[in-house]
Each structure stands twice: as structure tokens, then as C-alpha cells.
Design an enzyme around this catalytic site. Structure first.
Site, PDB file in Angstrom:
ATOM      1  CG  ASP A 158      32.810 -12.988  -5.271  1.00  0.00           C
ATOM      2  OD1 ASP A 158      32.373 -12.942  -4.109  1.00  0.00           O
ATOM      3  OD2 ASP A 158      33.006 -14.045  -5.886  1.00  0.00           O
ATOM      4  CG  ASP A 193      28.857 -15.810  -3.897  1.00  0.00           C
ATOM      5  OD1 ASP A 193      29.274 -16.814  -3.327  1.00  0.00           O
ATOM      6  OD2 ASP A 193      29.039 -15.596  -5.115  1.00  0.00           O
ATOM      7  CG  ASP A 229      37.378 -20.485 -13.972  1.00  0.00           C
ATOM      8  OD1 ASP A 229      36.883 -19.410 -14.366  1.00  0.00           O
ATOM      9  OD2 ASP A 229      36.886 -21.168 -13.054  1.00  0.00           O
TER      10      ASP A 229
END
Length: 540
Positions: free
Chosen positions: A170, A168, A274
Site C-alpha cells: 500500500d 500486498d 490502529d
């Protein structure tokens, strides 16, 4: 200059984004002319010394803002082919009606859009167009046209740099969720903790658009590279990489992140992520990767490294341990030694994470095409003993059939490569088959024994009842299938999944897979129908 209404009536192809109704710029509460911290902002109360590093790209290739936001500002401009020079931006006096107009490409000057933040490493990179999503590019260009900064971000950038097709795409932007919704009619804003905009396209495609965020309690240090990265753009200031500051962190302190839904700037958004490989932005128009965290070097080294101290980052969100395993297994990356040690030391923190997130991440490990390596890493690090101690003990003891667990996982990966990934219930049943059959062996009431086995596991992972019941049906039907007694079982609703689990077990044993397990639908058609006995009428 045409109005928004005229612009919205342009010819649209299938799946194209459409403009929303005319509306002045507004804040999250809907007040027009509210000062915003979007791409036009230059000075912040939080940011100390800043370096506005780039301009927002426009549709015609120029680098400028459509209109300055409210308030007098002072920034830096990067015109195309020009050196860095100060640019004074005056206060805007436009009326709401004027602000509602869409800027034409020719109306955008080439002065440059001021933007604050430490100087990142900027890498000129033309990513492969065969993997780029055209609808994501449309979304970014429309946000740019209205004066917002917008980049591809996260895993999509990582995969494109590795020449992989992203699952996907983003988008991160300076626009607030409400502003995004006003620009796209095919948009919905979702979430309570994280307000996100979903842009909907044909075929069920969703482009997720998130506003740049920050951790309100996070401070960071600017560190210089030992030497300038060799592939960075030369005509930019000396880049730095940012590292979160974790000072005086008590070993017993509760660092679990529960709310970070505060709007921020691109560099603040990057350091709250992260891993360094996920902290990269890609400027579609200029063909540049913007790196605040040293992620490009880790991409080249193929290394998973946290942004900041891994001990603290895993205590903030223990699910990051599972994500590190996922990236290492799926993308074939090594794990930095300090990250690996922290994963071992803080694996017990997983019990504090939200249980539905643990189940979802476990399923992602199984679905990603690297189930065998992912679960083996979980076992090696000790994470499997926290999530599924039943499986970990079964493997530690080298129980009969323990080796077939790895065989079933390899078979799952082969099916993924062929585009035939089994259902979630089959994936979990393949992982749990050995321990469950050991628990049911020699037991007369197998349903009760199954409930005793699965009760604690279902609570630990918030396992939905429908999946739990499905696993019971799949596992308990294996004895009949091994005996070849298909019979009426082929007409049962769960037969296709049960046959798939049987096929995985046969492949793990190195045994041939029967035709009915390869094509369960054909077996269902050939299954004998049970004849109903006619009741005799009693003679009077």
C-alpha cells in the site's frame, strides 16, 4: 523540456504504469491552481509549531520539489549532506500549460522540498529487494516526480522489516485521488466512505494508493523518548513520538468511528492507524523508515501495541481486537498487557461492529496460516464467545470431539504451508463441525435442525446464503463418507470440498486419509455412472 504527451509515449514494458493526459494541478473538484495541502505545504491552520523534516526524493537522487505549489511559503530544506537551513519559497506564477509539463530529472534542484510536522524518528534501513514489489516502487517514483510525497505504508513495511513477503503493498501520498488518476491511465478511484486509488498492473495486481488522512476531532501529544533511539539518523532534530489525546472520555460515550475521510498530513495519518507496528512509513528512495508512533521499537520487541489508549481505540473500532489477535498469531508477536486487558474488557463492543467486517476478519484468522493459534487466542480472550458462542460453549464443556476442533485447525495450517488452502466454506465447516453434528444427532429432519442451528449465527456474521447452504451440504455428507458409501456422491459438485473436510477430520483423529480424499478429482472420474433404465414399450 518535453511535454507530458511526449513523456507518455516512452517505451513501456508489460504491466508498467502509463502516464495520463496532460492536466494542470487541480483540487478534488477539478479546479486548477487550487491551494493544496500536499508535500509542498508548510503551514497549516491546525498544526501549531511545525518541523518540516525532510525533502521529497526525486528520480535522480536529488531532494527537491518540481515546482512550489500556489502561495508563498516558508520552510526548511534538507539538501543531501547539508545541515538544516531556512529556505524561502516564492509564490508560483506558472501558467496551466507550464504546470502540465513533466519535470526532467536535471531540472530538479537539490534545495529540498519543505514538509511540515513534528520531528519523527528516522531509521536508515535498506529493506530486502527480494521481497520488494517493483510496481509499487514505480508508483512511488512517479508520484515523487510530480512533487507529491509518497511512502510505502502499513503492513507491507511491517512485513519487510520482519523479512517476510508482504501480501500486498500500500502507498500513502499527499496526492488527492483525482490527482493520482490523472497521473496513471491504469487507475480507478473506488469507495464512498474512503476514496482510494487502485493502480492496476498485469496479472491482476493492484497497488492501493491512499491520500494521507486525519481524524478531524483528534488531538495528539508530542512525547520525547527517554533517550534517543540508537539506530536513528544522527543529523536530525531530537525525535518525538505522537500519542492521541483522549480527554474526558465518558464510559458510555459512543466512540465508534463512522467517517474520517478528511485529508491530512503524514503524522496525522500515522496516529489514526490502529497499532504502532502498522504506523510506519518507508521512504523507498532514501531507504529510511519514518516513525511517528514508536513502531520500530515494538517491531524489535515483537509486541502488539495500540497507538494511544487501547480502551479508547477498541471502542472506536472493535474490529481492532480481531486484528490484534491476527497479528499476534500470524507474526508470532506478544500482546502488550494493557492491550490484552482492554481486549478482554471491551470484547462485547464487537456486537456494534459491521457484521460483514466480522465475518471477513474471522476468515482472515482462518486463512492466514495460524488458524489454530488465532482461534485459541479468541477462545482465551473471550472473543469466540461473542462471535461464535456455539463453538465457545462446545469447547468450554469439553464435549466429545472438542479436542478434534484444534486438530482440524492444525491440519488447515499445514495445508496453508503447502499452498493448498481450502475454500471459505470448508474453513467455517471445519470450525463448526463439532457443534453442528451435536445439534443434528438423533434428529430425523436434519435440514430443519441445521436451519435452527445456523439461523442466529448467519445473522450475527452476515453469512451469505451460498456459504450457509454449502456448509449444510458438507456437514451432512460426512456420515456417508465415514461409512465409505461414496457412490454417486463423487459426481456431486460439492464432493471435492466434502472430501477435504473429511480429510481434515481424519488428520485430526490421527487416522489415515484414503486416496479419494487426497485426490477427489480422481475419485470423481472413477465413480460408477448410473445406468438409465429403458422404458418398455407397451404392446398394442
Amino acid at each position: 523540456m518535453p511535454s507530458l504527451g511526449a513523456a507518455s509515449r516512452e517505451k513501456k514494458g508489460p504491466g508498467s504504469a502509463t502516464l495520463g493526459p496532460p492536466a494542470p494541478r487541480a483540487d478534488a473538484e477539478g479546479h486548477p491552481h487550487a491551494p493544496s495541502r500536499d508535500a509542498g505545504s508548510v503551514r497549516s491552520a491546525r498544526a501549531g509549531r511545525t518541523w518540516p523534516f525532510r525533502a521529497a526524493p526525486c528520480v535522480d537522487g536529488g531532494l527537491s520539489m518540481a515546482r512550489p505549489t500556489d502561495g508563498a511559503r516558508l520552510g526548511w530544506s534538507r539538501a543531501r549532506g547539508a545541515r538544516y537551513s531556512p529556505l524561502a519559497v516564492s509564490a508560483s506564477t506558472d501558467s496551466p500549460e507550464e504546470r502540465a509539463e513533466e519535470p526532467e530529472d536535471g531540472d530538479l534542484d537539490d534545495g529540498g522540498l519543505p514538509f511540515e510536522g513534528p520531528p519523527p524518528a528516522i531509521y536508515p534501513v535498506q529493506l530486502s529487494s527480494k521481497h520488494m514489489d517493483r510496481d509499487a516502487v514505480k508508483v512511488i517514483r512517479r508520484l515523487n516526480r510530480y512533487g507529491h510525497t509518497a511512502y510505502l505504508v502499513g503492513g507491507g513495511v511491517r512485513d519487510l522489516l520482519l523479512d517476510r513477503r508482504p501480501k500486498d503493498f500500500d502507498v500513502a501520498t499527499s496526492a488527492k485521488p483525482g490527482e493520482v488518476r490523472r497521473l496513471f491511465r491504469n487507475c480507478r478511484v473506488i469507495g464512498r466512505r474512503f476514496r482510494l486509488a487502485h493502480i492496476l498492473f498485469a496479472g491482476g495486481k493492484i497497488i492501493e494508493v491512499a491520500t494521507f488522512r486525519r481524524d478531524p476531532h483528534q488531538k495528539f501529544a508530542q512525547k520525547r523518548y527517554p533517550r534517543r533511539p540508537p539506530k536513528t539518523r544522527a543529523n536530525t532534530p531530537e525525535p518525538v513520538w505522537l500519542s492521541p489525546i483522549h480527554s474526558d472520555v465518558d464510559e458510555d460515550a459512543d466512540l465508534l468511528i463512522r467517517n474520517d475521510n478528511v485529508f491530512g498530513l503524514p503524522h496525522e495519518d500515522a496516529i489514526r492507524r490502529d497499532f504502532t507496528i502498522n504506523g510506519l512509513f518507508y521512504d523507498v528512495k532514501r531507504g529510511e523508515v519514518i516513525d511517528y508512533v514508536g513502531g520500530m521499537e515494538d517491531i524489535e520487541r515483537r509486541t502488539v501495541r495500540t497507538i494511544g489508549d487501547p480502551d479508547v481505540r477498541f471502542r472506536e473500532d472493535p474490529v481492532r481486537i480481531l486484528r490484534a489477535i491476527k497479528f499476534s498469531a500470524r507474526i508470532d508477536m506478544g500482546i502488550s498487557p494493557d492491550v490484552y486487558d482492554a481486549m478482554v474488557d471491551f470484547r462485547s463492543e464487537l456486537e456494534r461492529a459491521a457484521r460483514p467486517r466480522l465475518l471477513e476478519e474471522l476468515l482472515r484468522l482462518m486463512r492466514g496460516g495460524a488458524a489454530h493459534r488465532s482461534i485459541y487466542l479468541c477462545w482465551d480472550v473471550g472473543v469466540l464467545a461473542e462471535l461464535l458462542p456455539e463453538v465457545a460453549v462446545f469447547q468450554d464443556d469439553e464435549a466429545p470431539g472438542a479436542g478434534r476442533t484444534w486438530g482440524r485447525l492444525r491440519a488447515i495450517d499445514e495445508r496453508h504451508a503447502r499452498g493448498k488452502l481450502p475454500s471459505d466454506a470448508v474453513l467455517l465447516a471445519a470450525l463448526l463441525l463439532g457443534p453442528i453434528e451435536e445439534a443434528l444427532e438423533g434428529v430425523r429432519d436434519q435440514s430443519a435442525a441445521f436451519e435452527d442451528f445456523i439461523e442466529e449465527l448467519a445473522f450475527r456474521l452476515a453469512l451469505p446464503r451460498r456459504i450457509k447452504d454449502r456448509i449444510r451440504l458438507l456437514v451432512t455428507s460426512q456420515r456417508r463418507l465415514r461409512a465409505g458409501k461414496i457412490g454417486s456422491l463423487a459426481r456431486r459438485e460439492f464432493f471435492a470440498d466434502a472430501a477435504t473436510l473429511y480429510a481434515l477430520e481424519q488428520e485430526a483423529r490421527g487416522a489415515p486419509v484414503p486416496e479419494w480424499a487426497i485426490d477427489p478429482a480422481a475419485a470423481e472420474e472413477q465413480a460408477p455412472r448410473r445406468r438409465r433404465r429403458r422404458r418398455r414399450r407397451k404392446k398394442r
